[in-house]
Design a protein around this motif. Structure first.
Motif, PDB file in Angstrom:
ATOM      1  N   THR A 323       0.704  -1.184   0.069  1.00 18.36           N
ATOM      2  CA  THR A 323       0.102   0.084   0.026  1.00 18.36           C
ATOM      3  C   THR A 323       1.102   1.258  -0.040  1.00 18.36           C
ATOM      4  OG1 THR A 323      -1.662  -1.354   1.296  1.00 18.36           O
ATOM      5  CG2 THR A 323      -1.808   1.209   1.122  1.00 18.36           C
ATOM      6  N   PRO A 324       0.968   2.236  -1.046  1.00 16.31           N
ATOM      7  CA  PRO A 324       1.789   3.391  -1.346  1.00 16.31           C
ATOM      8  C   PRO A 324       0.823   4.689  -0.429  1.00 16.31           C
ATOM      9  CG  PRO A 324       0.598   2.939  -3.286  1.00 16.31           C
ATOM     10  CD  PRO A 324       0.076   1.728  -2.431  1.00 16.31           C
ATOM     11  N   VAL A 325       1.659   5.198   0.329  1.00 14.52           N
ATOM     12  CA  VAL A 325       1.072   6.308   1.062  1.00 14.52           C
ATOM     13  C   VAL A 325       2.122   7.578   0.909  1.00 14.52           C
ATOM     14  CG1 VAL A 325       0.178   7.267   3.431  1.00 14.52           C
ATOM     15  CG2 VAL A 325      -0.091   4.686   2.743  1.00 14.52           C
ATOM     16  N   GLU A 326       1.497   8.496   0.480  1.00 18.88           N
ATOM     17  CA  GLU A 326       2.177  10.064   0.546  1.00 18.88           C
ATOM     18  C   GLU A 326       1.721  10.816   2.031  1.00 18.88           C
ATOM     19  OE1 GLU A 326       4.310  12.260  -2.274  1.00 18.88           O
ATOM     20  OE2 GLU A 326       5.009  10.401  -1.044  1.00 18.88           O
ATOM     21  N   ILE A 327       2.541  11.672   2.311  1.00 15.98           N
ATOM     22  CA  ILE A 327       2.330  12.360   3.330  1.00 15.98           C
ATOM     23  C   ILE A 327       2.507  13.741   3.242  1.00 15.98           C
ATOM     24  CG2 ILE A 327       2.777  12.466   5.972  1.00 15.98           C
ATOM     25  CD1 ILE A 327       4.033   9.618   5.871  1.00 15.98           C
ATOM     26  N   LYS A 328       1.416  14.559   3.533  1.00 20.29           N
ATOM     27  CA  LYS A 328       1.391  16.143   3.239  1.00 20.29           C
ATOM     28  C   LYS A 328       0.773  16.817   4.389  1.00 20.29           C
ATOM     29  CE  LYS A 328       2.821  15.296  -1.106  1.00 20.29           C
ATOM     30  NZ  LYS A 328       4.341  15.878  -1.436  1.00 20.29           N
ATOM     31  N   SER A 334      -4.845  19.376  -2.364  1.00 24.30           N
ATOM     32  CA  SER A 334      -4.120  19.818  -3.696  1.00 24.30           C
ATOM     33  C   SER A 334      -4.221  18.539  -4.491  1.00 24.30           C
ATOM     34  CB  SER A 334      -2.845  20.395  -3.466  1.00 24.30           C
ATOM     35  OG  SER A 334      -2.389  20.525  -4.507  1.00 24.30           O
ATOM     36  N   THR A 335      -4.599  18.754  -5.699  1.00 24.98           N
ATOM     37  CA  THR A 335      -4.326  17.365  -6.657  1.00 24.98           C
ATOM     38  C   THR A 335      -2.923  17.225  -6.757  1.00 24.98           C
ATOM     39  OG1 THR A 335      -4.295  18.995  -8.363  1.00 24.98           O
ATOM     40  CG2 THR A 335      -6.419  18.149  -8.110  1.00 24.98           C
ATOM     41  N   SER A 336      -1.927  18.133  -6.487  1.00 32.72           N
ATOM     42  CA  SER A 336      -0.364  17.778  -6.469  1.00 32.72           C
ATOM     43  C   SER A 336      -0.010  16.739  -5.670  1.00 32.72           C
ATOM     44  CB  SER A 336       0.496  18.981  -6.563  1.00 32.72           C
ATOM     45  OG  SER A 336       0.225  19.657  -5.348  1.00 32.72           O
ATOM     46  N   TYR A 337      -0.717  16.460  -4.777  1.00 34.59           N
ATOM     47  CA  TYR A 337      -0.485  15.550  -3.512  1.00 34.59           C
ATOM     48  C   TYR A 337      -0.292  14.144  -3.973  1.00 34.59           C
ATOM     49  CZ  TYR A 337      -1.629  18.868   0.223  1.00 34.59           C
ATOM     50  OH  TYR A 337      -1.753  20.000   0.790  1.00 34.59           O
ATOM     51  N   PHE A 338      -1.085  13.735  -5.313  1.00 37.87           N
ATOM     52  CA  PHE A 338      -0.846  12.364  -5.635  1.00 37.87           C
ATOM     53  C   PHE A 338      -0.072  12.280  -7.084  1.00 37.87           C
ATOM     54  CE2 PHE A 338      -5.140  13.116  -3.739  1.00 37.87           C
ATOM     55  CZ  PHE A 338      -5.540  11.743  -3.344  1.00 37.87           C
ATOM     56  N   THR A 367     -11.006  10.581  -3.709  1.00 40.85           N
ATOM     57  CA  THR A 367     -10.957  11.303  -5.158  1.00 40.85           C
ATOM     58  C   THR A 367     -10.535  10.244  -6.324  1.00 40.85           C
ATOM     59  OG1 THR A 367      -8.332  11.601  -5.250  1.00 40.85           O
ATOM     60  CG2 THR A 367      -9.762  12.974  -3.922  1.00 40.85           C
ATOM     61  N   SER A 368     -10.758  10.733  -7.778  1.00 40.60           N
ATOM     62  CA  SER A 368     -10.444   9.881  -8.625  1.00 40.60           C
ATOM     63  C   SER A 368      -8.950   9.381  -8.763  1.00 40.60           C
ATOM     64  CB  SER A 368     -10.695  10.539 -10.034  1.00 40.60           C
ATOM     65  OG  SER A 368      -9.776  11.988 -10.157  1.00 40.60           O
ATOM     66  N   ALA A 369      -7.952  10.084  -8.050  1.00 36.54           N
ATOM     67  CA  ALA A 369      -6.462   9.651  -8.136  1.00 36.54           C
ATOM     68  C   ALA A 369      -6.298   8.743  -6.909  1.00 36.54           C
ATOM     69  CB  ALA A 369      -5.531  10.964  -7.854  1.00 36.54           C
ATOM     70  N   GLY A 370      -7.173   8.622  -5.875  1.00 34.30           N
ATOM     71  CA  GLY A 370      -7.004   7.859  -4.879  1.00 34.30           C
ATOM     72  C   GLY A 370      -7.729   8.656  -3.405  1.00 34.30           C
ATOM     73  N   ALA A 371      -7.412   8.035  -2.474  1.00 34.03           N
ATOM     74  CA  ALA A 371      -8.134   8.521  -1.035  1.00 34.03           C
ATOM     75  C   ALA A 371      -7.167   9.391  -0.464  1.00 34.03           C
ATOM     76  CB  ALA A 371      -8.347   7.313  -0.216  1.00 34.03           C
ATOM     77  N   LEU A 372      -8.000  10.491  -0.043  1.00 42.57           N
ATOM     78  CA  LEU A 372      -7.232  11.497   0.717  1.00 42.57           C
ATOM     79  C   LEU A 372      -7.776  11.416   2.364  1.00 42.57           C
ATOM     80  CD1 LEU A 372      -5.739  14.035   0.547  1.00 42.57           C
ATOM     81  CD2 LEU A 372      -7.821  15.434   0.694  1.00 42.57           C
ATOM     82  N   VAL A 373      -6.785  10.902   3.208  1.00 37.55           N
ATOM     83  CA  VAL A 373      -7.074  10.638   4.462  1.00 37.55           C
ATOM     84  C   VAL A 373      -6.674  11.777   5.785  1.00 37.55           C
ATOM     85  CG1 VAL A 373      -6.627   8.685   6.237  1.00 37.55           C
ATOM     86  CG2 VAL A 373      -7.031   8.207   3.903  1.00 37.55           C
TER      87      VAL A 373
END
Length: 383
Positions: A323-328, A334-338, A367-373
């Protein structure tokens, strides 16, 4: 007492193993947990000099006082007991010992020599967000406050607790693990580590800034890691047809410790600090580590970064699942998060699994790009 997630796993393993070893940083709640979980067993603190002296000079006679077993606290102080414990549990199949210690290195060294295969090993870190929900507190406050139980049990200010905690750690645990002549230099080294949160570890650069050799820097990092001050997050090993970095990233197990080392005196300073994003990332990474440790899982945590600097902050790996996770740290979407997640998923061989962005806001959205948590709802991320 605050209910700890690890309790169920601790009880379950105690029914399968005659010896259960619980490690974790000093004051993470180990003593409170084992006393509450095993009230029928006598409790012995091996930090007390007179008790420790008896255990060291007459280990056989000392252990004979506990025919049904005991809770032996800070057992790394008496490594001579381990070989005697081995014989006792081999001869008596009903006896139960619960061991605790704040030095993972010293404990595991002795366990590998005497108790290998005879003890289950668990890790207790400071409180997680699920154990003590933040309520209305901002993440800046949670970062500054840290999650050590004593802060909440005794309503202590972080600025009172952490300097004393670090002094005790250096004077007791560090001296016990390694004979460091210049403790002031060691403290400066730990402060430099706090300034590198979320960065790739460059041992030569860190050593140069600290005025020590690279080998000494590696040795001191091992001390910090084995005593649960820092965590070196390893890069993921699968190549997906790109050249990847090989250096680990540096994080602290508790952000309150890091804030104290950085000299922060108030939660408002977190919001203005140049490491705000790194501290938020550290908070989330440490929560994922707690999720794994406090359940006794064998899941793994990595990051991914290629030679061009494109990265995924966290990969939660459970068997073949990834499972890939970005942290902001930002609190608005912001759509750039994905962007990095989309790039990673486009690589040949990358698993096509749901992607997540953990951010500093309070609402979780799909969102269409993935889940914002939201950072408050980390348990909604599988893995």
């Amino acid at each position: 007492m605050i209910e700890r997630t690890l309790t169920g796993r601790l009880v379950a393993l105690s029914q399968k193993f005659q010896v259960v070893t619980l490690t974790g940083p000093r004051q993470s709640g180990k003593t409170t947990l084992v006393q509450a979980t095993f009230p029928e067993l006598p409790y012995v603190s091996l930090e007390e000099p007179d008790i420790r002296q008896i255990a060291l000079t007459d280990p056989r006679g000392f252990l004979a006082n506990f025919p049904n077993g005991a809770v032996l606290d800070e057992v790394q102080r008496t490594p001579e007991l381990f070989s005697y414990l081995q014989r006792i549990v081999d001869e008596n199949r009903t006896i139960q010992f619960i061991l605790t210690g704040s030095s993972n290195f010293l404990l595991l060294e002795r366990i590998s020599q005497s108790l290998a295969g005879r003890t289950a090993i668990l890790h207790l870190l400071p409180l997680s967000l699920e154990e003590l929900p933040p309520g209305d507190a901002s993440y800046e406050r949670v970062i500054f406050q840290g999650r050590y139980p004593r802060i909440f049990d005794r309503n202590l200010a972080p600025t009172d607790f952490y300097p004393a905690y670090l002094q005790t750690y250096v004077e007791r645990d560090v001296r016990l693990m390694k004979n460091i002549g210049d403790l002031d230099a060691f403290i400066r080294f730990v402060q430099l580590c706090a300034g590198r949160i979320g960065q790739l570890l460059n041992y030569a650069s860190l050593a140069n800034d600290a005025g020590i050799s690279p080998n000494t820097a590696k040795s001191w990092l091992s001390i910090l890691e084995s005593s649960y001050i820092i965590h070196r997050l390893q890069p993921h090993h699968r190549n997906f047809n790109k050249r990847l970095v090989k250096s680990p990233k540096l994080y602290f197990h508790d952000t309150g410790v890091a804030c104290s080392l950085l000299g922060l005196r108030d939660e408002s300073q977190v919001n203005l600090h140049y490491l705000k994003g790194a501290l938020f990332e550290n908070l989330v990474i440490s929560e994922f580590i707690k999720h794994i440790y406090h359940r006794g899982d064998n899941h793994q945590l990595y990051f991914w970064q290629d030679s061009l600097g494109r990265e995924i902050d966290c990969l939660l790996v459970a068997g073949e699942a990834m499972t890939p996770v970005e942290i902001k740290a930002g609190k608005t979407l912001s759509t750039s998060y994905f962007d990095n997640l989309s790039y990673w998923q486009s690589l040949p061989g990358a698993p096509q699994t749901p992607a997540y962005v953990v951010y500093g806001g309070d609402r979780s959205l799909q969102t269409s790009a993935g889940a914002l948590v939201s950072w408050r709802e980390l348990d909604s991320i599988p893995g």
